[in-house]
Design a protein around this motif. Sequence first.
Motif, mmCIF file in Angstrom:
data_model
loop_
_atom_site.group_PDB
_atom_site.id
_atom_site.type_symbol
_atom_site.label_atom_id
_atom_site.label_comp_id
_atom_site.label_asym_id
_atom_site.label_seq_id
_atom_site.Cartn_x
_atom_site.Cartn_y
_atom_site.Cartn_z
ATOM 1 N N ARG A 159 0.272 -1.697 -4.532
ATOM 2 C CA ARG A 159 1.614 -1.853 -5.646
ATOM 3 C C ARG A 159 1.167 -3.099 -6.131
ATOM 4 N N GLN A 160 1.433 -2.812 -7.524
ATOM 5 C CA GLN A 160 0.902 -4.437 -8.514
ATOM 6 C C GLN A 160 2.249 -3.946 -9.406
ATOM 7 N N GLY A 161 3.257 -5.163 -9.024
ATOM 8 C CA GLY A 161 4.543 -4.906 -9.689
ATOM 9 C C GLY A 161 5.080 -3.661 -10.350
ATOM 10 N N ASP A 162 4.794 -3.298 -11.756
ATOM 11 C CA ASP A 162 5.520 -2.092 -11.537
ATOM 12 C C ASP A 162 4.551 -0.733 -11.592
ATOM 13 N N ARG A 163 2.934 -1.250 -11.594
ATOM 14 C CA ARG A 163 2.572 0.145 -11.210
ATOM 15 C C ARG A 163 1.589 0.030 -10.024
ATOM 16 N N THR A 164 1.037 0.580 -10.153
ATOM 17 C CA THR A 164 0.280 1.069 -8.605
ATOM 18 C C THR A 164 -1.171 1.077 -8.957
ATOM 19 N N LEU A 165 -2.128 0.436 -8.661
ATOM 20 C CA LEU A 165 -4.180 0.449 -8.604
ATOM 21 C C LEU A 165 -3.507 1.357 -7.918
ATOM 22 N N SER A 166 -5.418 1.849 -7.605
ATOM 23 C CA SER A 166 -6.231 3.241 -6.859
ATOM 24 C C SER A 166 -7.721 2.440 -7.096
ATOM 25 N N PHE A 167 -8.254 2.285 -5.783
ATOM 26 C CA PHE A 167 -9.004 2.014 -5.486
ATOM 27 C C PHE A 167 -10.100 2.428 -4.623
ATOM 28 N N PHE A 168 -11.595 3.181 -4.675
ATOM 29 C CA PHE A 168 -12.014 3.502 -3.552
ATOM 30 C C PHE A 168 -13.406 2.339 -2.628
ATOM 31 N N GLY A 169 -13.702 2.600 -1.943
ATOM 32 C CA GLY A 169 -14.438 1.438 -1.577
ATOM 33 C C GLY A 169 -16.415 2.402 -0.899
ATOM 34 N N MET A 170 -16.642 1.387 -1.506
ATOM 35 C CA MET A 170 -17.937 1.342 -0.796
ATOM 36 C C MET A 170 -18.861 0.047 -0.036
ATOM 37 N N LEU A 171 -19.697 0.696 1.489
ATOM 38 C CA LEU A 171 -20.164 -0.022 2.063
ATOM 39 C C LEU A 171 -21.424 -0.630 1.779
ATOM 40 N N ILE B 274 0.760 -1.491 0.032
ATOM 41 C CA ILE B 274 -0.564 -0.183 -0.136
ATOM 42 C C ILE B 274 0.995 1.387 -0.215
ATOM 43 N N THR B 275 0.568 2.091 -0.803
ATOM 44 C CA THR B 275 1.282 2.888 -1.228
ATOM 45 C C THR B 275 1.388 4.416 -0.755
ATOM 46 N N ASN B 276 0.140 4.361 -0.067
ATOM 47 C CA ASN B 276 -0.297 5.622 1.088
ATOM 48 C C ASN B 276 -0.490 5.146 2.125
ATOM 49 N N LEU B 277 -0.167 4.040 2.682
ATOM 50 C CA LEU B 277 -0.190 3.373 4.268
ATOM 51 C C LEU B 277 -0.963 4.534 4.824
ATOM 52 N N PRO C 282 -9.430 17.245 2.972
ATOM 53 C CA PRO C 282 -8.923 16.299 1.169
ATOM 54 C C PRO C 282 -8.580 18.544 0.722
ATOM 55 N N GLY C 283 -7.601 17.635 -0.248
ATOM 56 C CA GLY C 283 -6.885 18.536 -0.623
ATOM 57 C C GLY C 283 -7.297 18.586 -2.302
ATOM 58 N N PRO C 284 -6.956 19.427 -3.184
ATOM 59 C CA PRO C 284 -7.925 20.018 -4.412
ATOM 60 C C PRO C 284 -8.248 18.726 -5.247
ATOM 61 N N GLY C 285 -9.620 19.023 -5.588
ATOM 62 C CA GLY C 285 -10.558 18.026 -6.635
ATOM 63 C C GLY C 285 -10.259 15.899 -5.580
ATOM 64 N N ASP C 286 -9.555 16.449 -4.583
ATOM 65 C CA ASP C 286 -9.938 15.322 -3.722
ATOM 66 C C ASP C 286 -10.964 14.927 -3.309
ATOM 67 N N ILE C 287 -12.262 13.146 -3.538
ATOM 68 C CA ILE C 287 -13.447 13.427 -3.516
ATOM 69 C C ILE C 287 -13.218 11.525 -2.380
ATOM 70 N N PHE C 288 -12.570 11.444 -2.144
ATOM 71 C CA PHE C 288 -12.541 9.990 -1.617
ATOM 72 C C PHE C 288 -11.104 10.183 -0.743
ATOM 73 N N VAL C 289 -10.559 9.290 -0.011
ATOM 74 C CA VAL C 289 -9.208 8.300 0.117
ATOM 75 C C VAL C 289 -9.248 7.021 -0.166
ATOM 76 N N PRO C 290 -7.888 7.231 -1.178
ATOM 77 C CA PRO C 290 -7.667 5.617 -1.798
ATOM 78 C C PRO C 290 -7.137 5.129 -1.812
ATOM 79 N N LEU C 291 -7.427 3.879 -2.376
ATOM 80 C CA LEU C 291 -6.305 2.851 -1.734
ATOM 81 C C LEU C 291 -5.230 2.298 -2.952
ATOM 82 N N ASN C 292 -4.201 2.903 -2.757
ATOM 83 C CA ASN C 292 -3.215 2.862 -3.544
ATOM 84 C C ASN C 292 -2.051 1.318 -3.606
#
Length: 274
Positions: free
Chosen positions: A219-231, A161-164, A207-217
């Motif tokens: 790391r997957q190999g040489d890239r980073t995948l970004s998610f948001f969750g819904m309950l 998790i790059t934004n742990l 929140p910073g400019p344009g932020d609307i949720f806390v993402p889960l970033n």
Amino acid sequence: MTATTDMYLQPPIGHLLRQWRERRRLSQLDLSGLAKVSTRHLSFLETGRSKPSREMVVHLSGQLDIPLRDRNILLLAAGYAPVYPESPLDAPQMSAVRTAVSQILKGHDPYPAIMVDRNWDIVDANRSFSLFTEGVAPELLEPPINALRLTLHPDGMAPRITNLGEWRAHLMHRMRRKAARDDEAVALYEELRDYPCDQPEPELDMPGPGDIFVPLNLRQGDRTLSFFGMLATFGTALDITVAEMVIESFFPADPETVAALHGGLAHMPAESKE
């Protein structure tokens, strides 16, 4: 410990009602207006001068939005039998629930989704959730798998998790609220709190400019995948098991993650690959 001893140790119904009213930040006047009950009667109930009927306990519990498990505790404290069942998920009457959950989880592929119980133990997950468990220590995948432990443990998802710090602060804030009202959650909260984290944890979600949720970033190999969750929860549950189920669905937070997941990202079980 016998049932008689349990009842003896149970706080009086009036004490519990007052606790829940104060927890909801309501005055007796506020609650009397919601419940259509006089403030005098509420005062008598809270001080023990009057005993509530079973119907009154259920009525006030509804107005105070008390969880079903705790409503049973209030009923016991008032001298009544619990009225809300707690059925095993594999019980025949839970067939429609199992089918609905399965449809939701499978239908969410190729995005990860899980169902957890009141302790955040994973009850079910879809195939794409294997993306999150890559590289996780085998002991963390022994049932029951706790979703929070899996995420924050240094041998779990945490190293990827790059934004742990940000994600951990978000989860710990949720867990702290749970521990404040559920004694059974305190041990897990303390365990999670002691896990190491090499990133700063913000005290506030600013929140910073344009932020609307806390993402889960992630790391997957040489890239980073970004998610948001819904309950998602069941809105009209009368069974404790159903009421405490939570489905957490993860969605791509950016176009790159959408492309990676729909482009055949190699995260499926080996037998599913062509």
